[in-house]
Design a protein around this motif. Sequence first.
Motif, short mmCIF file in Angstrom:
data_model
loop_
_atom_site.label_atom_id
_atom_site.label_comp_id
_atom_site.label_asym_id
_atom_site.label_seq_id
_atom_site.Cartn_x
_atom_site.Cartn_y
_atom_site.Cartn_z
N ILE A 176 0.80 4.32 -2.92
CA ILE A 176 0.49 5.74 -2.71
C ILE A 176 1.74 6.62 -2.82
O ILE A 176 1.63 7.85 -2.83
CB ILE A 176 -0.18 5.97 -1.35
N ALA A 194 0.83 -1.21 0.00
CA ALA A 194 0.00 0.00 0.00
C ALA A 194 0.86 1.26 0.00
O ALA A 194 0.59 2.23 -0.71
CB ALA A 194 -0.92 -0.02 1.22
N ILE A 197 -3.90 6.72 -10.02
CA ILE A 197 -4.49 5.68 -9.16
C ILE A 197 -5.96 6.00 -8.92
O ILE A 197 -6.31 7.14 -8.60
CB ILE A 197 -3.73 5.61 -7.83
N THR A 198 -6.79 5.02 -9.11
CA THR A 198 -8.22 5.24 -8.92
C THR A 198 -8.56 5.38 -7.44
O THR A 198 -7.77 5.02 -6.56
CB THR A 198 -9.03 4.06 -9.50
N ARG A 199 -9.74 5.93 -7.21
CA ARG A 199 -10.19 6.10 -5.82
C ARG A 199 -10.29 4.74 -5.12
O ARG A 199 -9.96 4.61 -3.94
CB ARG A 199 -11.52 6.81 -5.81
N ILE A 249 0.70 9.34 -8.91
CA ILE A 249 -0.38 8.96 -8.00
C ILE A 249 -1.75 9.39 -8.52
O ILE A 249 -2.77 8.81 -8.17
CB ILE A 249 -0.12 9.58 -6.61
N SER A 250 -1.74 10.40 -9.40
CA SER A 250 -3.03 10.84 -9.96
C SER A 250 -3.68 9.77 -10.82
O SER A 250 -4.89 9.80 -11.06
CB SER A 250 -2.83 12.13 -10.76
N GLN A 282 -8.49 2.07 -5.73
CA GLN A 282 -7.14 1.61 -5.40
C GLN A 282 -6.59 2.35 -4.19
O GLN A 282 -5.92 1.77 -3.34
CB GLN A 282 -6.22 1.80 -6.60
N LYS A 283 -6.87 3.65 -4.11
CA LYS A 283 -6.42 4.40 -2.94
C LYS A 283 -7.08 3.86 -1.67
O LYS A 283 -6.44 3.77 -0.61
CB LYS A 283 -6.74 5.87 -3.11
N ALA A 343 -5.41 0.75 -0.64
CA ALA A 343 -4.09 1.05 -0.08
C ALA A 343 -4.21 1.55 1.35
O ALA A 343 -3.43 1.17 2.23
CB ALA A 343 -3.38 2.06 -0.95
N ILE A 344 -5.17 2.43 1.58
CA ILE A 344 -5.36 2.97 2.93
C ILE A 344 -5.75 1.85 3.90
O ILE A 344 -5.25 1.78 5.04
CB ILE A 344 -6.41 4.09 2.92
#
Length: 812
Positions: free
Chosen positions: A102, A98, A110-112, A107-108, A114-115, A118-119
Motif C-alpha cells: 500500500i 502489506a 493495485i486492485t481492490r 498504488i492506483s 489486493q488492497k 493488504a489491509i
Amino acid sequence: ALGLFIATIVVVADSVLHRSMLPFPTYDRVANAVRGVREAVMYGVGMVVLATVIAHMPWRYRLMLGACAGVLASSFPFSTDDRVLWVSVIAFSVAGAALAVISREDISAITRFQKGIAIIGIVFGILTVGYLLYWVMNPGFDAIEYRNAAREAETDGTASVVGLSLTDPSERGPHEVLYLTYGSGADIRRPEFGRDADLITETVDGRPFLANWIGRSGDERKDFWGFDRDELPLQGRVWYPDGDGPFPLVLIVHGNHSMYEYSDPGYKYLGELLASRGYVLVSVDENFINGNISQENDARGWLLLEHLKVWDRWNEGEVTGGSGKNGARESSVGDNEQTFNPFIGEIDMSRIGLIGHSRGGEAVTIAAFFNSLPYYPDDATVPFDYNFDINAVIAIAPVMGQYQPGGRYTDLSDINYFVIHGANDGDVSSFSGASQYEHVTFSGGPYRFKSSLYVMGANHGQFNQVWGDRDSRLPSGRSLSTRSLIAERDQRKVAEVYISAFLEATLRGQLNYLPLFTDAREGKQWLPETAYLVEFDDARSMKVATFDEDVDVTTTTLAGGSTMAQNLTVWREQRISMKSRTKETAGVYLGWEVLEDRNGDDVAYEHEEASDESDRESTEGNVATNLDDDDITPRYVIDLPEQFVVDPSSALFFSLADANESSKAPAHLRLKDEEQDNQHRQDLGTQELERSQDQNNSNSNNEEEDKGGPREPIDFTIRLVDTRSNVAEVLLSRFSMVQPQLEVQLRKTFVDDPRTDSEAVFQSFLLPLEWFLEANPKFDVSRPARIEFVFDRSPSGVVILDSVGFRTAPTS
C-alpha cells in the motif's frame, strides 16, 4: 537421489524387520512400524514443501527470515512457545508485505482485492502485536480457589485456637535504631563500602572456594568490582540499637541475583525491626559472587564465618579506621589518626543467629556446618578454626544441594533451624528447605527445635525489598503470574512475625512463642489471612515411627513395635516425592475408599461420641489382636512395644500431608469387586437392579459436579488403646484437618491452559493426651499400647503419614 533412496529403504527395512517381524510378528507391532514410517514420510514431505516455498521467496526475505527467526527463537517471549514464534513471524512478515504494497507509488495500479488482502495482513500484524503486548503486561491469573483446612476446623467448631497472648513479635521495640556500614574502604561502586565506610575491614582470599571465578565470568567481575577472588571484601550494613549491650548478633545474607542490582539493602525492614528489639543485624554484602557463577555456595557460607571473626575482634576491643560519618563512637589513637569502634563489649557472641535467602539460605546452613569443622571438606590444606556459638539458623526460600561436602547433603546437629517458603515461588519452585529440614537432627542436651513454614501466595522475591514480585530477571520475568501473590507488605509481615519470634525463642529463651511453630493460628492476630502449613520437631520428641528404618511396612522405628492395616486401598512406604526432588525422608502412604453397599447404604464407620463410661470402655483383652474382622472401616494401626510408658503430660504428635493421588483400589482388588457385582446381578431382580443403577448414575453425576470445585479437607479419628484395652478417641479436626495440596499457576501461557503445580507439604499435628482422658476418664494416658488412625470421616483419600511419637513440652 537414487543412492539416498536405496539407503533409506535398506535402513527402514532393517528397522521394520527387527521391530515388527522378529522373532514373532504381531498386528500391533506391524501397525506401529507402519505408523512410524508414515509419520516420517509426512515430516519429510512437509520439509520439502516448506523449502520449496522459501526458495520462491525474494532473497532479501530469506536472509531476514533466517537471521531474525533465529534471534527471536532465543528471545522472550517467543522462546516460551514455538507456536507463538511462528505465528508471530508470519504475522510480522504479512504485515510488512502489506505495508510495502500500500506504500507503492503506483498504488492506483493495485486492485481492490489486493488492497483488501493488504489491509487484512496489516490488521493481522496489529492484532498479533497487540496480543503480545497484552500478554506481556497482563499480571496473570487469580489464585486458584482452595479450602483452608485449618480455618475450616475452627469454623466448624471442632477446633478452638485462641492465639498467643504475647507481644506481637513484629512490633517495633523500645530501642532507637542506629545505622552504619563497614567495608574494605576501596569499593569503587558503592561509597558506603568505600570512602564513606564507617569501619574498615581487611580482605580475605577466596581462591579455595571459588573455582568457577575464572574465564569470561571472572574477568567481568574483576573489571566491574576492581578486585579478584584473592582479595574479597568483608562488607555489611549494620542496624543496631542505641543502648547498652551486650546484644545478640544476627547476620543475614542475600542469594543469587544480578550483581548489578545490589541485593543487600533489601533487608532494611528486618534490620530496623530487629535493632529496635535489641539485636545487632548485619546485612552481608556478597553481590560480587552473584550473577553468572555456580558451585559457589561454600564460599557464601565461609564468608559469613569470616564476618563473625571480624565481629569477635571488634567486640574484644579492636579499633579500625573509617569515616565515622554515621555517628560511630570515636576513640583517638595517636595525634592525627581517628579510629572508630562502637561495638566494644556490646556484642553477645554467645548468642549468634544466621539468616539466609535463596542461595544464602543454603549458605547459612553451610556456615553452621563449617563452624565446627577443623578443615575445609573439599581441601584439607585449608584449616578452619571458628567454633562460634551459632544458636539459630533461618533459611528463607533456600536452595539445597548446590554445594555438597564430600558429595553429601549438609547435615546439622543440635542447632535451632527454621525455614520459610512460598507456594508461589517462581525461582525455587519446589520446597527445597523441607529436604534440608530432614537433615537437621538432635542428640539430646540443651533444648533445640526445628520448624518449617509454607505460605500460600508468597513468592521468592518479596522477602527482599529490592527483588520485588519478579522471581526471575526481566524480560523473562514477565512470564510469571503475579496476580495471585499476596501483597508485598503481607509477605514481609509473615517474615517479620516468624523471624522475630524464632530469634526470641532461640537467642533469648522466650519459649512461650513455641506454639507458633506448630500451628500458625497461634499467631492469627498478627499474620495476614492465607493458608499456612507448619512442621515441627524438637529434641524432646520420642519417635515411634519415622518410616526411614527399612522397607518392611510392618516395622516401627522404636524397637518392639509393629504396624498393621485393615481395608486400605493404598498402603506403602516410600521416599516422599516433591516437585523436583524428594523430601529426604520416607513416609507411609495410606489410602481408602468407602463405597455404598449393595443396598445403597453407607458402609463407612459412623463416628459417635461415647454417651457413658460403659460405651467408652472396651472389654479386657489382648489389644494386639482385638481388631474386628467384620468391621470394614479402613484403619492403620501402630502397636507400641510392651512396657511402653509416656509422661501423662505428653502429647501425641505426627505429620500429615495430602498425597493428591487416586484412592482407587488396585486392579487385583477390583477384580474381586467385579465378581461380587456379577453375583449381585444374579441375586437382584430386574426392577431392583435398575433402581440400583439409577442410584449409581446419580452418585456419579454428583461426583462429577464435585470435581469442579476445590477438594475438601480430610478428617478422621485418632484412637488410642491402653494396656487394659480402654479406648479413647479424638477427632483429627479437633486440632486441624489434612490440607488438600495447594495448587498454583506460576507461569502464563499463550494458548494452552496454564500448568498447575502442587506438592506434598506436611502439617504437624499435636494432640495432648489430656484430650483422650477427657474422652474416656478410665483411659491410662501413661500406658498407651496402640495408636489407630481410623478413616471414618472422609469417604476417600490418600494421606502421607510421617514422624509419629510422643512429646513433652519444654520448660521455659
